[in-house]
Design an enzyme around this catalytic site. Structure first.
Site, short mmCIF file in Angstrom:
data_model
loop_
_atom_site.label_atom_id
_atom_site.label_comp_id
_atom_site.label_asym_id
_atom_site.label_seq_id
_atom_site.Cartn_x
_atom_site.Cartn_y
_atom_site.Cartn_z
N SER A 54 4.99 8.95 1.01
CA SER A 54 4.43 7.88 0.18
C SER A 54 3.62 6.89 1.00
CB SER A 54 5.56 7.14 -0.55
OG SER A 54 6.42 6.49 0.37
N ARG A 91 0.82 -1.22 0.00
CA ARG A 91 0.00 0.00 0.00
C ARG A 91 0.85 1.27 0.00
NH1 ARG A 91 -3.09 0.13 4.77
NH2 ARG A 91 -4.10 1.95 3.87
N ASN A 92 2.14 1.15 0.28
CA ASN A 92 3.03 2.30 0.23
C ASN A 92 3.25 2.65 -1.25
OD1 ASN A 92 5.57 3.91 0.15
ND2 ASN A 92 5.42 3.63 2.36
N GLN A 93 3.16 3.91 -1.58
CA GLN A 93 3.19 4.35 -2.98
C GLN A 93 4.58 4.74 -3.46
OE1 GLN A 93 0.28 7.40 -2.19
NE2 GLN A 93 -1.38 6.17 -3.06
N PHE A 94 5.61 4.47 -2.68
CA PHE A 94 6.96 4.90 -3.03
C PHE A 94 7.37 4.45 -4.43
CE2 PHE A 94 11.51 4.11 -3.38
CZ PHE A 94 12.01 5.36 -3.10
#
Length: 165
Positions: free
Chosen positions: A140, A38-41
């Site tokens: 992010s 789920r982290n958008q990095f």
């Protein structure tokens, strides 16, 4: 419980160093930067450099960052933290950011992934050469509930340090 950051991912070509705060629980368990799906990095950096990073395996992602002259590390070297939220970081010790920056001859900018990283990292970098830009980007993290499209606009600012047209 004390949590520790991973080693930096850099080489002598690194022009931009992106600093997170401290890896979250899923990242620590996996031994990989930004392992929480789920982290958008990876999507944000991929958008900025024009590469579908989420489609690559982890080692290929790191190689691609280095090939694009992007390094990766964290502002926090170790800290006490329950869970993954930056707001729960306590009793932290920063990473030696100034020494790493001094050892990177091509470094032009340091980008902070979120406010906590910026708050800690800016203090650790006091006295850094004024030739190195410091940029704070929106986090992010899935806890930073801003639409991906809005974050992506801000993250595209890193292009100027990478000579991406």
């Amino acid at each position: 419980m004390r949590k520790r950051s991973f080693p930096p991912v850099v080489d002598q070509r690194t022009r931009l160093l992106i600093l997170g705060s401290l890896p979250g629980e899923q990242s620590l368990a996996a031994g990989r930067y930004y392992a929480n799906p789920r982290n958008q990095f990876w999507a944000l950096v991929g958008d900025a450099i024009g590469v579908d990073l989420p489609a690559l395996d982890y080692d290929a992602r790191l190689r691609t960052l280095l090939d694009h002259k992007i390094g990766l590390w964290d502002s926090v070297g170790e800290a006490a933290r329950v869970g993954s939220l930056d707001s729960r970081i306590r009793d932290h010790a920063p990473n030696d950011l100034a020494t790493l920056a001094a050892d990177l001859p091509s470094l032009r900018a340091i980008a902070f992934n979120g406010g906590k990283s910026a708050a800690i990292g800016t203090k650790a970098l006091a006295g850094l050469s004024e030739n190195i830009a410091l940029v704070t980007l929106p986090s992010s993290s899935p806890a930073h509930a801003v639409p991906l499209s809005n974050k992506a606009l801000e993250w595209r600012r890193i292009r100027q340090f990478l000579e991406i047209i």
